[in-house]
Design a protein around this motif. Sequence first.
Motif, PDB file in Angstrom:
ATOM      1  N   LEU A 121      51.764  45.408  32.590  1.00  0.00           N
ATOM      2  CA  LEU A 121      50.651  45.181  32.902  1.00  0.00           C
ATOM      3  C   LEU A 121      50.150  43.957  33.026  1.00  0.00           C
ATOM      4  N   ARG A 140      53.045  41.194  33.830  1.00  0.00           N
ATOM      5  CA  ARG A 140      53.892  41.075  35.125  1.00  0.00           C
ATOM      6  C   ARG A 140      53.105  40.246  36.488  1.00  0.00           C
ATOM      7  N   ILE A 157      49.201  55.074  48.551  1.00  0.00           N
ATOM      8  CA  ILE A 157      49.453  54.222  47.590  1.00  0.00           C
ATOM      9  C   ILE A 157      49.817  54.733  46.321  1.00  0.00           C
ATOM     10  N   GLN A 200      52.113  52.472  43.540  1.00  0.00           N
ATOM     11  CA  GLN A 200      51.486  51.591  42.981  1.00  0.00           C
ATOM     12  C   GLN A 200      53.396  52.374  41.372  1.00  0.00           C
ATOM     13  N   TYR A 220      54.140  43.770  47.674  1.00  0.00           N
ATOM     14  CA  TYR A 220      53.648  44.713  49.542  1.00  0.00           C
ATOM     15  C   TYR A 220      53.814  43.957  50.137  1.00  0.00           C
ATOM     16  N   ARG A 229      43.341  36.129  38.682  1.00  0.00           N
ATOM     17  CA  ARG A 229      42.228  37.109  39.063  1.00  0.00           C
ATOM     18  C   ARG A 229      40.963  36.395  38.552  1.00  0.00           C
ATOM     19  N   PHE A 266      40.856  30.863  54.465  1.00  0.00           N
ATOM     20  CA  PHE A 266      40.889  32.795  54.098  1.00  0.00           C
ATOM     21  C   PHE A 266      40.708  33.088  55.619  1.00  0.00           C
ATOM     22  N   ARG A 278      44.674  32.561  57.256  1.00  0.00           N
ATOM     23  CA  ARG A 278      45.319  33.307  57.128  1.00  0.00           C
ATOM     24  C   ARG A 278      44.828  35.031  57.415  1.00  0.00           C
ATOM     25  N   TYR A 279      43.207  35.373  57.397  1.00  0.00           N
ATOM     26  CA  TYR A 279      42.437  36.294  57.650  1.00  0.00           C
ATOM     27  C   TYR A 279      41.700  36.107  58.665  1.00  0.00           C
ATOM     28  N   CYS A 325      43.542  45.038  36.919  1.00  0.00           N
ATOM     29  CA  CYS A 325      43.283  44.110  38.046  1.00  0.00           C
ATOM     30  C   CYS A 325      44.452  42.764  37.798  1.00  0.00           C
ATOM     31  N   GLN A 326      45.454  42.971  36.907  1.00  0.00           N
ATOM     32  CA  GLN A 326      46.879  41.867  37.498  1.00  0.00           C
ATOM     33  C   GLN A 326      47.196  42.796  38.553  1.00  0.00           C
ATOM     34  N   ALA A 327      47.410  43.731  38.965  1.00  0.00           N
ATOM     35  CA  ALA A 327      48.146  44.495  40.024  1.00  0.00           C
ATOM     36  C   ALA A 327      48.383  43.743  41.070  1.00  0.00           C
ATOM     37  N   SER A 328      48.969  44.333  41.959  1.00  0.00           N
ATOM     38  CA  SER A 328      48.811  42.948  43.439  1.00  0.00           C
ATOM     39  C   SER A 328      47.289  43.150  44.137  1.00  0.00           C
ATOM     40  N   THR A 329      47.401  42.210  44.364  1.00  0.00           N
ATOM     41  CA  THR A 329      45.795  42.672  45.348  1.00  0.00           C
ATOM     42  C   THR A 329      45.770  41.774  46.925  1.00  0.00           C
ATOM     43  N   THR A 330      45.750  42.392  48.078  1.00  0.00           N
ATOM     44  CA  THR A 330      46.191  41.437  49.183  1.00  0.00           C
ATOM     45  C   THR A 330      45.510  40.464  49.104  1.00  0.00           C
ATOM     46  N   GLY A 331      46.445  39.159  49.544  1.00  0.00           N
ATOM     47  CA  GLY A 331      45.798  37.874  48.702  1.00  0.00           C
ATOM     48  C   GLY A 331      45.183  37.588  48.552  1.00  0.00           C
ATOM     49  N   ASN A 332      45.269  38.269  46.942  1.00  0.00           N
ATOM     50  CA  ASN A 332      44.989  37.862  45.794  1.00  0.00           C
ATOM     51  C   ASN A 332      43.067  38.138  46.565  1.00  0.00           C
ATOM     52  N   MET A 333      42.708  38.186  47.227  1.00  0.00           N
ATOM     53  CA  MET A 333      41.435  38.319  47.577  1.00  0.00           C
ATOM     54  C   MET A 333      40.972  39.345  46.468  1.00  0.00           C
ATOM     55  N   GLN A 334      41.579  40.215  45.498  1.00  0.00           N
ATOM     56  CA  GLN A 334      41.140  41.222  44.941  1.00  0.00           C
ATOM     57  C   GLN A 334      39.710  42.099  45.418  1.00  0.00           C
ATOM     58  N   TYR A 371      37.966  44.906  45.887  1.00  0.00           N
ATOM     59  CA  TYR A 371      37.190  45.938  45.379  1.00  0.00           C
ATOM     60  C   TYR A 371      36.516  45.841  44.349  1.00  0.00           C
ATOM     61  N   ILE A 422      43.553  50.299  49.659  1.00  0.00           N
ATOM     62  CA  ILE A 422      44.365  49.991  49.214  1.00  0.00           C
ATOM     63  C   ILE A 422      44.330  49.045  48.624  1.00  0.00           C
ATOM     64  N   ILE A 453      45.716  50.972  44.366  1.00  0.00           N
ATOM     65  CA  ILE A 453      45.860  50.031  43.604  1.00  0.00           C
ATOM     66  C   ILE A 453      45.489  49.748  42.213  1.00  0.00           C
TER      67      ILE A 453
END
Lengths: 246, 246
Positions: free
Chosen positions: A5, A8, A110, A114, A129, A170, A219, A223-224, B32-41, B43, B107, B111
């Motif tokens: 984890l 990755r 989701i 995951q 993703y 992160r 961003f 991007r968004y 926190c290493q899991a995927s996150t949209t545009g690396n924005m985290q 959550y 999402i 995740i």
Amino acid sequence: MLNYLNNRKTIRKYTKEDIDQNLLNEMITAACQASTTGNMQVYSIIETRDQKMKEKLAPCHFNQSMVTEAPVVLTFCADFNRFNKWCRQRRAEPGFDNFLSFMTAAIDAIIAAQTLCVAAEAKGLGICYLGTTTYMAEKIIEILELPESVVPVTTVTLGWPAEDPEQLDRLPLKAVMHREKYCNYSEQEIDMYYSEKEAREDSKQFIEENKKETLAQVFTDIRYRKEDNETFSKLLLKVLKTQGYM
Amino acid sequence: MLNYLNNRKTIRKYTKEDIDQNLLNEMITAACQASTTGNMQVYSIIETRDQKMKEKLAPCHFNQSMVTEAPVVLTFCADFNRFNKWCRQRRAEPGFDNFLSFMTAAIDAIIAAQTLCVAAEAKGLGICYLGTTTYMAEKIIEILELPESVVPVTTVTLGWPAEDPEQLDRLPLKAVMHREKYCNYSEQEIDMYYSEKEAREDSKQFIEENKKETLAQVFTDIRYRKEDNETFSKLLLKVLKTQGYM
């Protein structure tokens, strides 16, 4: 396990090697053991291997190369359709045509997605993703022929890695965790939590390439963008209505 | 690794043993290493250890015993607040006050939650998701003092297992997977896919205890009633509005 984890990375380039169907089934079987609301399993997974189908899906994902180049593309859907059918065949009247039920099914989907990603990475596969799924849900519904009560919520591309990118940064743990109550951020805390990200060479390059003053502007302005978010919000709410969740 | 995923069970009874803070931090770091949209985290995670806070949260989760008995309760929130603050401090105007952005953040939060659950189970901990979080978001916001742009989407209770329940059944893989296109279910397929679940002793007992004719009726008439779903849908949509996502 935590090593997997922790180490990755998202993988966007894949070798031409296929993913064995038995391996994929094994991973999805494992993913299905993850938690699901009331053991209802209100999700479905659409497997795309056919090149023509990938080409149809690609524009929904803004033609990101992973869609046509990955051996397997999985679309995870919030799905009360199967459960509703079962209820109706068993003299039970389902009441899942509402927003709460959509959220329940989306969360189920989701969690399954995951868990599949964790399983895939443990097997040496690379995943990515595609957040575009919620943007383009309407078109994906058409292509994958999703009936009422089925809404795509995320897509994962899967393949054997053909790249070994650097791991992304992160935020520090303290930035995302709160003890007992949400402790809102002071200006100083925001500066501190984002300083490492802003100091990175790739961030600086990103700002320069996009001709912006700050990373945040990349961003918000590129991007968004607010206008895109608003357009896609309307589309997604329309989809929830036509699929029977509003 | 697939063994862990395949053999997992939801755990609702915990020993009195605490969860070391370093262990928890280590698991959340991995999550926190899991995927996150545009690396924005986008959550946040609220950690509840204080018994008084657990007692305040308990009614939000219909007084399920896990909330007050688990050493740690984690509430996972969709959170654009931190990101918005950063943008505004960097001369960037965020455009995330819309439904699409809520879904993106939700999402991201799920995740992270599911990766935390996988990490926890690998460390021998037991977990239980509380689906009640979306029902009672308004009250949880009040208790945890969540500011605008922060919405709780799921809660996980964590502890060292004090039970070893039987693993729950899952639908056959064929029931949740579709090849290339969604293949809508025939009556016969629904009968087939749900037959194993319906034949189980615990299902039969469940029907009897609830004085119903079919297992599906237990779901529609008792566990997930249309009127409750509709009430909580309205509440959740109201929350999205007050938190600035509509």
